[in-house]
Design an enzyme around this catalytic site. Structure first.
Site, PDB file in Angstrom:
ATOM      1  CB  CYS A  22      -0.359   6.387  10.679  1.00 35.09           C
ATOM      2  SG  CYS A  22      -1.703   6.456   9.479  1.00 35.09           S
TER       3      CYS A  22
ATOM      4  N   GLY B 106       6.718   7.685   0.373  1.00 37.50           N
ATOM      5  CA  GLY B 106       7.853   8.011   1.236  1.00 37.50           C
ATOM      6  C   GLY B 106       8.580   6.772   1.732  1.00 37.50           C
ATOM      7  CE  LYS B 107       5.336   4.286   6.713  1.00 34.22           C
ATOM      8  NZ  LYS B 107       4.346   5.295   6.299  1.00 34.22           N
TER       9      LYS B 107
ATOM     10  CB  CYS C 152      -0.913   0.000   1.222  1.00 36.27           C
ATOM     11  SG  CYS C 152      -1.811  -1.549   1.506  1.00 36.27           S
TER      12      CYS C 152
END
Length: 435
Positions: free
Chosen positions: A383, A268-269, A263
Protein backbone atom coordinates in the site's frame (compact mmCIF):
# COMPACT_ATOMS: atom_id res chain seq x y z
CA UNK A 1 -1.01 28.55 54.81
CA UNK A 2 -1.89 28.54 51.10
CA UNK A 3 -4.89 26.46 50.08
CA UNK A 4 -4.62 23.90 47.30
CA UNK A 5 -5.70 25.16 43.89
CA UNK A 6 -9.34 24.48 43.12
CA UNK A 7 -9.77 21.53 40.72
CA UNK A 8 -11.65 22.51 37.59
CA UNK A 9 -14.33 19.92 36.74
CA UNK A 10 -13.99 18.13 33.41
CA UNK A 11 -16.17 19.41 30.60
CA UNK A 12 -19.36 17.54 29.66
CA UNK A 13 -18.77 14.45 27.56
CA UNK A 14 -20.88 15.83 24.71
CA UNK A 15 -19.12 19.22 24.59
CA UNK A 16 -16.71 20.48 21.97
CA UNK A 17 -14.16 21.19 24.70
CA UNK A 18 -14.18 17.54 25.79
CA UNK A 19 -13.60 16.40 22.19
CA UNK A 20 -10.83 18.99 21.73
CA UNK A 21 -9.08 17.77 24.87
CA UNK A 22 -9.30 14.07 23.96
CA UNK A 23 -8.18 14.69 20.38
CA UNK A 24 -5.29 16.77 21.69
CA UNK A 25 -4.23 13.84 23.84
CA UNK A 26 -4.05 11.65 20.74
CA UNK A 27 -2.08 14.28 18.81
CA UNK A 28 0.33 14.72 21.72
CA UNK A 29 0.88 10.96 21.72
CA UNK A 30 1.77 10.98 18.02
CA UNK A 31 4.17 13.88 18.55
CA UNK A 32 5.84 11.66 21.16
CA UNK A 33 6.00 8.75 18.67
CA UNK A 34 2.78 6.80 19.33
CA UNK A 35 0.69 5.03 16.69
CA UNK A 36 -2.55 6.97 16.22
CA UNK A 37 -4.86 4.03 15.48
CA UNK A 38 -3.61 1.98 18.42
CA UNK A 39 -3.89 4.97 20.77
CA UNK A 40 -7.46 5.67 19.63
CA UNK A 41 -8.50 2.05 20.14
CA UNK A 42 -7.08 2.12 23.67
CA UNK A 43 -8.97 5.33 24.35
CA UNK A 44 -12.23 3.78 23.17
CA UNK A 45 -11.62 0.75 25.39
CA UNK A 46 -11.14 3.09 28.36
CA UNK A 47 -14.39 4.95 27.60
CA UNK A 48 -17.11 2.49 26.61
CA UNK A 49 -19.64 5.07 27.78
CA UNK A 50 -18.87 7.43 24.91
CA UNK A 51 -21.80 7.97 22.54
CA UNK A 52 -21.18 7.64 18.81
CA UNK A 53 -21.12 11.44 18.43
CA UNK A 54 -18.23 11.79 20.87
CA UNK A 55 -16.28 8.95 19.25
CA UNK A 56 -16.74 10.56 15.85
CA UNK A 57 -15.83 14.07 17.01
CA UNK A 58 -12.62 12.94 18.74
CA UNK A 59 -11.56 10.86 15.75
CA UNK A 60 -12.33 13.57 13.21
CA UNK A 61 -10.44 16.24 15.14
CA UNK A 62 -7.36 14.08 15.72
CA UNK A 63 -7.17 12.70 12.19
CA UNK A 64 -7.77 16.03 10.44
CA UNK A 65 -5.26 17.82 12.69
CA UNK A 66 -2.55 15.31 11.80
CA UNK A 67 -3.36 15.45 8.08
CA UNK A 68 -2.66 19.19 8.28
CA UNK A 69 -0.03 18.99 11.01
CA UNK A 70 2.67 20.83 9.05
CA UNK A 71 0.30 23.72 8.37
CA UNK A 72 -0.80 24.07 11.98
CA UNK A 73 2.79 23.98 13.14
CA UNK A 74 3.72 26.74 10.67
CA UNK A 75 1.01 28.96 12.13
CA UNK A 76 1.97 28.25 15.74
CA UNK A 77 5.62 29.00 14.97
CA UNK A 78 4.61 32.62 14.28
CA UNK A 79 2.44 32.95 17.37
CA UNK A 80 4.52 31.34 20.14
CA UNK A 81 7.65 32.90 21.63
CA UNK A 82 8.70 29.65 23.30
CA UNK A 83 7.44 26.06 23.00
CA UNK A 84 4.68 25.20 25.51
CA UNK A 85 4.22 21.73 27.02
CA UNK A 86 3.35 19.17 24.36
CA UNK A 87 -0.21 18.81 25.72
CA UNK A 88 -0.87 22.52 25.21
CA UNK A 89 0.83 22.56 21.83
CA UNK A 90 -1.41 19.68 20.73
CA UNK A 91 -4.52 21.45 22.07
CA UNK A 92 -3.61 24.57 20.11
CA UNK A 93 -3.10 22.52 16.94
CA UNK A 94 -6.49 20.85 17.32
CA UNK A 95 -8.19 24.17 18.04
CA UNK A 96 -6.57 25.77 14.96
CA UNK A 97 -7.80 22.86 12.86
CA UNK A 98 -11.33 23.37 14.16
CA UNK A 99 -11.11 27.09 13.40
CA UNK A 100 -10.13 26.17 9.84
CA UNK A 101 -13.02 23.72 9.51
CA UNK A 102 -15.66 25.89 11.20
CA UNK A 103 -14.65 29.57 11.05
CA UNK A 104 -18.23 30.55 11.93
CA UNK A 105 -17.70 28.90 15.34
CA UNK A 106 -14.62 30.97 16.21
CA UNK A 107 -15.93 32.32 19.54
CA UNK A 108 -17.14 28.88 20.67
CA UNK A 109 -13.92 27.13 19.63
CA UNK A 110 -11.74 29.58 21.59
CA UNK A 111 -13.99 29.39 24.63
CA UNK A 112 -14.07 25.58 24.61
CA UNK A 113 -10.32 25.27 24.04
CA UNK A 114 -9.65 27.57 26.99
CA UNK A 115 -11.99 25.42 29.05
CA UNK A 116 -10.04 22.32 28.02
CA UNK A 117 -6.78 24.00 29.02
CA UNK A 118 -8.27 24.95 32.39
CA UNK A 119 -8.86 21.24 33.09
CA UNK A 120 -5.48 20.02 31.83
CA UNK A 121 -3.14 22.86 32.90
CA UNK A 122 -5.01 25.72 34.58
CA UNK A 123 -1.93 27.93 34.65
CA UNK A 124 -1.78 27.99 30.85
CA UNK A 125 -5.40 28.80 30.06
CA UNK A 126 -4.50 32.45 29.44
CA UNK A 127 -1.76 31.37 27.03
CA UNK A 128 -4.26 29.31 25.02
CA UNK A 129 -6.74 32.19 25.04
CA UNK A 130 -4.13 34.71 23.90
CA UNK A 131 -2.62 32.55 21.17
CA UNK A 132 -5.97 31.63 19.64
CA UNK A 133 -7.31 35.18 19.70
CA UNK A 134 -4.09 36.43 18.14
CA UNK A 135 -4.38 33.69 15.52
CA UNK A 136 -7.86 34.89 14.61
CA UNK A 137 -6.69 38.49 14.29
CA UNK A 138 -3.88 37.43 12.00
CA UNK A 139 -5.83 34.86 9.98
CA UNK A 140 -5.23 36.70 6.68
CA UNK A 141 -1.50 36.01 7.18
CA UNK A 142 -1.88 32.24 7.62
CA UNK A 143 -1.52 31.29 3.97
CA UNK A 144 1.71 33.27 3.64
CA UNK A 145 3.16 31.52 6.69
CA UNK A 146 2.16 28.13 5.26
CA UNK A 147 3.68 28.85 1.84
CA UNK A 148 6.96 29.87 3.50
CA UNK A 149 7.35 26.58 5.40
CA UNK A 150 8.47 23.55 3.30
CA UNK A 151 6.63 20.94 5.41
CA UNK A 152 3.49 23.07 5.48
CA UNK A 153 3.02 23.91 1.82
CA UNK A 154 1.92 20.37 0.92
CA UNK A 155 1.37 19.15 4.52
CA UNK A 156 4.05 16.50 3.99
CA UNK A 157 7.70 16.29 5.06
CA UNK A 158 10.10 17.63 2.43
CA UNK A 159 11.71 14.22 1.85
CA UNK A 160 8.28 12.69 1.14
CA UNK A 161 7.46 15.44 -1.36
CA UNK A 162 10.79 14.85 -3.11
CA UNK A 163 10.17 11.10 -3.46
CA UNK A 164 6.67 11.57 -4.87
CA UNK A 165 7.91 14.25 -7.26
CA UNK A 166 10.67 11.95 -8.47
CA UNK A 167 8.33 8.99 -9.05
CA UNK A 168 5.39 10.92 -10.55
CA UNK A 169 6.73 14.13 -12.12
CA UNK A 170 3.52 14.74 -14.07
CA UNK A 171 1.00 14.24 -11.25
CA UNK A 172 3.01 14.61 -8.03
CA UNK A 173 0.92 17.49 -6.72
CA UNK A 174 -2.32 15.55 -7.27
CA UNK A 175 -0.88 12.54 -5.42
CA UNK A 176 0.06 14.70 -2.44
CA UNK A 177 -3.27 16.53 -2.45
CA UNK A 178 -5.18 13.22 -2.48
CA UNK A 179 -3.17 12.13 0.56
CA UNK A 180 -4.62 15.04 2.52
CA UNK A 181 -8.28 14.34 1.74
CA UNK A 182 -10.77 12.32 3.73
CA UNK A 183 -10.66 8.71 2.54
CA UNK A 184 -13.55 7.12 0.67
CA UNK A 185 -15.56 4.22 2.10
CA UNK A 186 -16.14 1.12 0.00
CA UNK A 187 -17.93 -2.15 0.68
CA UNK A 188 -17.26 -5.72 -0.37
CA UNK A 189 -20.13 -8.19 -0.67
CA UNK A 190 -19.59 -11.66 0.81
CA UNK A 191 -20.78 -13.81 -2.10
CA UNK A 192 -21.20 -16.80 0.22
CA UNK A 193 -23.93 -15.03 2.18
CA UNK A 194 -25.41 -12.47 -0.19
CA UNK A 195 -25.59 -11.39 -3.82
CA UNK A 196 -24.39 -8.09 -5.16
CA UNK A 197 -27.88 -7.06 -6.41
CA UNK A 198 -29.43 -7.91 -3.03
CA UNK A 199 -26.95 -5.75 -1.12
CA UNK A 200 -27.37 -2.93 -3.63
CA UNK A 201 -31.13 -3.09 -3.06
CA UNK A 202 -30.64 -2.93 0.73
CA UNK A 203 -28.35 0.09 0.44
CA UNK A 204 -30.80 1.86 -1.84
CA UNK A 205 -33.68 1.10 0.52
CA UNK A 206 -31.65 2.58 3.39
CA UNK A 207 -31.26 5.78 1.38
CA UNK A 208 -27.50 5.42 0.89
CA UNK A 209 -25.85 6.77 -2.24
CA UNK A 210 -23.33 4.41 -3.85
CA UNK A 211 -21.94 3.23 -7.16
CA UNK A 212 -20.46 -0.06 -8.29
CA UNK A 213 -16.84 0.02 -9.49
CA UNK A 214 -15.35 -2.29 -12.12
CA UNK A 215 -14.07 -4.76 -9.50
CA UNK A 216 -17.55 -4.95 -7.90
CA UNK A 217 -16.59 -2.75 -4.95
CA UNK A 218 -19.50 -0.58 -3.80
CA UNK A 219 -18.28 2.98 -3.23
CA UNK A 220 -20.48 4.94 -0.82
CA UNK A 221 -21.31 8.55 -1.55
CA UNK A 222 -20.22 9.44 1.98
CA UNK A 223 -18.73 7.43 4.86
CA UNK A 224 -20.94 6.36 7.75
CA UNK A 225 -20.58 4.42 10.99
CA UNK A 226 -20.18 0.68 10.42
CA UNK A 227 -22.94 0.07 12.97
CA UNK A 228 -25.39 1.66 10.51
CA UNK A 229 -24.56 -0.80 7.72
CA UNK A 230 -27.35 -3.32 7.40
CA UNK A 231 -25.80 -6.75 6.88
CA UNK A 232 -22.35 -6.03 8.30
CA UNK A 233 -22.88 -7.75 11.65
CA UNK A 234 -24.46 -10.70 9.84
CA UNK A 235 -21.41 -11.09 7.60
CA UNK A 236 -23.09 -10.20 4.31
CA UNK A 237 -20.67 -7.38 3.63
CA UNK A 238 -17.38 -5.87 4.79
CA UNK A 239 -15.74 -2.47 4.68
CA UNK A 240 -12.66 -2.62 2.46
CA UNK A 241 -11.00 -0.01 0.29
CA UNK A 242 -11.81 -0.46 -3.38
CA UNK A 243 -8.12 -0.54 -4.29
CA UNK A 244 -7.48 -3.35 -1.81
CA UNK A 245 -10.30 -5.37 -3.37
CA UNK A 246 -8.20 -5.95 -6.49
CA UNK A 247 -5.97 -8.39 -4.56
CA UNK A 248 -8.30 -11.39 -4.56
CA UNK A 249 -9.31 -10.75 -8.17
CA UNK A 250 -5.71 -10.63 -9.38
CA UNK A 251 -4.55 -13.60 -7.30
CA UNK A 252 -7.27 -15.67 -8.95
CA UNK A 253 -7.32 -18.58 -6.50
CA UNK A 254 -9.41 -21.56 -7.59
CA UNK A 255 -11.37 -24.19 -5.67
CA UNK A 256 -9.15 -26.80 -4.05
CA UNK A 257 -5.89 -24.90 -4.50
CA UNK A 258 -3.37 -24.54 -1.70
CA UNK A 259 -3.03 -20.81 -0.95
CA UNK A 260 -0.79 -18.83 1.40
CA UNK A 261 -1.59 -15.37 2.74
CA UNK A 262 1.79 -14.55 4.22
CA UNK A 263 1.01 -11.29 6.07
CA UNK A 264 -2.71 -11.56 6.64
CA UNK A 265 -3.87 -8.98 9.23
CA UNK A 266 -6.41 -7.52 9.49
CA UNK A 267 -7.86 -10.22 7.25
CA UNK A 268 -9.79 -8.37 4.57
CA UNK A 269 -7.84 -9.87 1.66
CA UNK A 270 -7.79 -13.30 3.34
CA UNK A 271 -11.57 -13.25 3.60
CA UNK A 272 -12.03 -12.01 0.04
CA UNK A 273 -9.96 -14.93 -1.31
CA UNK A 274 -12.15 -17.41 0.58
CA UNK A 275 -15.35 -15.67 -0.50
CA UNK A 276 -14.33 -16.22 -4.11
CA UNK A 277 -12.88 -19.76 -3.91
CA UNK A 278 -13.07 -22.86 -1.72
CA UNK A 279 -9.32 -22.90 -1.28
CA UNK A 280 -7.11 -24.57 1.34
CA UNK A 281 -5.77 -21.35 2.80
CA UNK A 282 -3.01 -20.82 5.36
CA UNK A 283 -2.93 -17.32 6.87
CA UNK A 284 0.16 -16.13 8.72
CA UNK A 285 0.43 -13.14 11.03
CA UNK A 286 3.41 -12.15 13.16
CA UNK A 287 1.49 -10.17 15.81
CA UNK A 288 -0.85 -12.21 18.04
CA UNK A 289 -3.20 -9.27 18.59
CA UNK A 290 -3.51 -8.64 14.87
CA UNK A 291 -3.94 -12.38 14.28
CA UNK A 292 -6.94 -12.21 16.60
CA UNK A 293 -8.48 -9.61 14.30
CA UNK A 294 -8.09 -11.98 11.35
CA UNK A 295 -9.80 -14.74 13.33
CA UNK A 296 -12.72 -12.49 14.31
CA UNK A 297 -13.08 -11.20 10.75
CA UNK A 298 -13.30 -14.73 9.35
CA UNK A 299 -15.76 -15.81 12.05
CA UNK A 300 -18.10 -12.89 11.29
CA UNK A 301 -18.10 -13.85 7.62
CA UNK A 302 -18.53 -17.57 8.20
CA UNK A 303 -15.18 -18.47 6.60
CA UNK A 304 -12.49 -20.97 7.60
CA UNK A 305 -8.73 -20.87 7.23
CA UNK A 306 -5.72 -22.27 9.04
CA UNK A 307 -4.28 -19.39 11.02
CA UNK A 308 -0.76 -19.39 12.46
CA UNK A 309 1.05 -16.75 14.48
CA UNK A 310 4.43 -16.82 12.79
CA UNK A 311 7.06 -14.76 10.97
CA UNK A 312 6.75 -15.74 7.31
CA UNK A 313 10.54 -15.42 6.97
CA UNK A 314 11.11 -18.27 9.47
CA UNK A 315 10.09 -21.29 7.39
CA UNK A 316 10.83 -23.87 10.05
CA UNK A 317 8.19 -22.33 12.33
CA UNK A 318 5.24 -22.78 9.96
CA UNK A 319 5.93 -24.55 6.62
CA UNK A 320 5.35 -28.29 6.27
CA UNK A 321 7.22 -28.52 2.97
CA UNK A 322 4.15 -28.75 0.74
CA UNK A 323 4.34 -26.09 -1.98
CA UNK A 324 1.59 -23.52 -2.56
CA UNK A 325 -0.29 -22.99 -5.81
CA UNK A 326 -0.77 -19.30 -5.06
CA UNK A 327 0.80 -16.88 -2.61
CA UNK A 328 -0.43 -13.47 -1.55
CA UNK A 329 2.59 -11.45 -0.40
CA UNK A 330 0.95 -8.34 1.04
CA UNK A 331 4.23 -7.18 2.55
CA UNK A 332 5.00 -4.62 5.28
CA UNK A 333 5.68 -1.24 3.71
CA UNK A 334 5.77 2.52 4.30
CA UNK A 335 1.96 2.67 3.94
CA UNK A 336 2.46 5.85 1.92
CA UNK A 337 -0.57 5.01 -0.22
CA UNK A 338 -2.98 4.93 2.74
CA UNK A 339 -1.63 7.96 4.58
CA UNK A 340 -4.96 9.76 4.60
CA UNK A 341 -6.32 6.91 6.74
CA UNK A 342 -3.22 6.95 8.95
CA UNK A 343 -2.00 10.57 8.93
CA UNK A 344 0.46 9.96 11.77
CA UNK A 345 2.56 7.95 9.30
CA UNK A 346 3.84 10.94 7.39
CA UNK A 347 5.17 12.57 10.56
CA UNK A 348 6.53 9.39 12.18
CA UNK A 349 8.28 7.97 9.09
CA UNK A 350 11.82 8.96 8.13
CA UNK A 351 13.42 8.91 4.69
CA UNK A 352 15.81 6.17 5.82
CA UNK A 353 12.84 3.93 6.73
CA UNK A 354 12.08 3.29 3.06
CA UNK A 355 15.35 1.43 2.45
CA UNK A 356 14.69 -0.63 5.59
CA UNK A 357 11.23 -1.59 4.33
CA UNK A 358 12.66 -2.47 0.92
CA UNK A 359 15.24 -4.75 2.52
CA UNK A 360 12.54 -6.50 4.58
CA UNK A 361 10.36 -6.92 1.49
CA UNK A 362 13.25 -8.45 -0.48
CA UNK A 363 13.88 -10.93 2.35
CA UNK A 364 10.21 -11.95 2.43
CA UNK A 365 10.11 -12.43 -1.35
CA UNK A 366 13.20 -14.64 -1.28
CA UNK A 367 11.77 -16.90 1.41
CA UNK A 368 8.24 -17.16 0.00
CA UNK A 369 9.49 -17.94 -3.51
CA UNK A 370 10.97 -21.17 -2.12
CA UNK A 371 7.48 -22.29 -1.04
CA UNK A 372 5.77 -21.62 -4.39
CA UNK A 373 5.09 -24.62 -6.62
CA UNK A 374 6.52 -24.63 -10.18
CA UNK A 375 3.83 -23.10 -12.36
CA UNK A 376 2.35 -21.34 -9.32
CA UNK A 377 1.73 -17.60 -9.02
CA UNK A 378 2.62 -15.01 -6.41
CA UNK A 379 0.88 -11.65 -6.09
CA UNK A 380 3.15 -9.00 -4.59
CA UNK A 381 1.23 -6.18 -2.92
CA UNK A 382 2.08 -2.98 -1.08
CA UNK A 383 0.00 0.00 0.00
CA UNK A 384 2.87 2.28 -1.02
CA UNK A 385 3.43 4.85 -3.75
CA UNK A 386 7.24 4.80 -3.45
CA UNK A 387 9.03 3.14 -6.38
CA UNK A 388 11.76 1.60 -4.23
CA UNK A 389 9.13 -0.62 -2.58
CA UNK A 390 7.18 -1.30 -5.76
CA UNK A 391 8.34 -1.52 -9.38
CA UNK A 392 11.96 -1.17 -8.33
CA UNK A 393 11.61 -4.02 -5.85
CA UNK A 394 10.09 -6.38 -8.42
CA UNK A 395 12.64 -5.45 -11.09
CA UNK A 396 15.47 -6.32 -8.70
CA UNK A 397 13.77 -9.61 -7.75
CA UNK A 398 13.37 -10.69 -11.37
CA UNK A 399 17.04 -9.98 -12.05
CA UNK A 400 17.93 -12.39 -9.25
CA UNK A 401 15.48 -15.12 -10.34
CA UNK A 402 15.56 -16.46 -13.87
CA UNK A 403 12.58 -18.66 -13.03
CA UNK A 404 10.37 -15.63 -12.31
CA UNK A 405 8.03 -14.61 -15.10
CA UNK A 406 6.00 -11.42 -14.86
CA UNK A 407 2.36 -11.82 -15.81
CA UNK A 408 0.59 -8.75 -17.22
CA UNK A 409 -2.11 -7.01 -15.21
CA UNK A 410 -4.83 -5.40 -17.30
CA UNK A 411 -2.43 -5.06 -20.23
CA UNK A 412 0.45 -3.60 -18.19
CA UNK A 413 3.53 -5.15 -16.53
CA UNK A 414 2.11 -4.25 -13.12
CA UNK A 415 -0.55 -2.08 -11.52
CA UNK A 416 0.19 1.10 -9.56
CA UNK A 417 -2.94 2.63 -8.10
CA UNK A 418 -2.51 6.18 -6.90
CA UNK A 419 -4.77 7.60 -4.17
CA UNK A 420 -7.83 9.30 -5.62
CA UNK A 421 -11.50 9.86 -4.88
CA UNK A 422 -12.31 6.18 -5.49
CA UNK A 423 -9.52 4.34 -3.70
CA UNK A 424 -6.22 4.46 -1.80
CA UNK A 425 -2.76 3.85 -3.24
CA UNK A 426 -1.69 0.23 -3.92
CA UNK A 427 0.90 -1.59 -5.99
CA UNK A 428 0.37 -5.03 -7.56
CA UNK A 429 2.79 -7.30 -9.43
CA UNK A 430 1.94 -10.85 -10.49
CA UNK A 431 4.78 -13.38 -10.77
CA UNK A 432 4.69 -16.93 -12.14
CA UNK A 433 7.29 -19.54 -11.23
CA UNK A 434 8.44 -21.21 -14.43
CA UNK A 435 8.23 -25.03 -14.29
Amino acid sequence: MRSAPRRVPEQPIDSLGYALARAAGLVAGVIAGANLTDAFERLLAEHPEWPEATRGAVRDLAWSTLRDYGRGDAILARLLHSPPPVEIRALLLVALQRLTQRPEQAHTVVDQAVGAAAVAMPGLRNLVNGVLRNALRRQPEWQGWIEAAPDARHAFPAWWVARVHRSYPQVWQEVLAAGNTRPPMALRVNSRRATLPAVEAELAEAGLEFRRLDNDALLLGRPLAVARLVGHAEGRLSVQDAGAQWAAHLLGAQDGERVLDACSAPGGKTAHILERAAAELLALELDPVRAGRVERNLARLGLRAELKVADCRRLASWWDGRPFDRILADVPCSASGVVRRHPDIKWLRRDTDIANFAAQQAEILEVLWRTLAPGGTMLYVTCSVFDEENAGQIARFCLRHADAERLPIRGNPDLQLLPCADHDGFYYALLRKRP
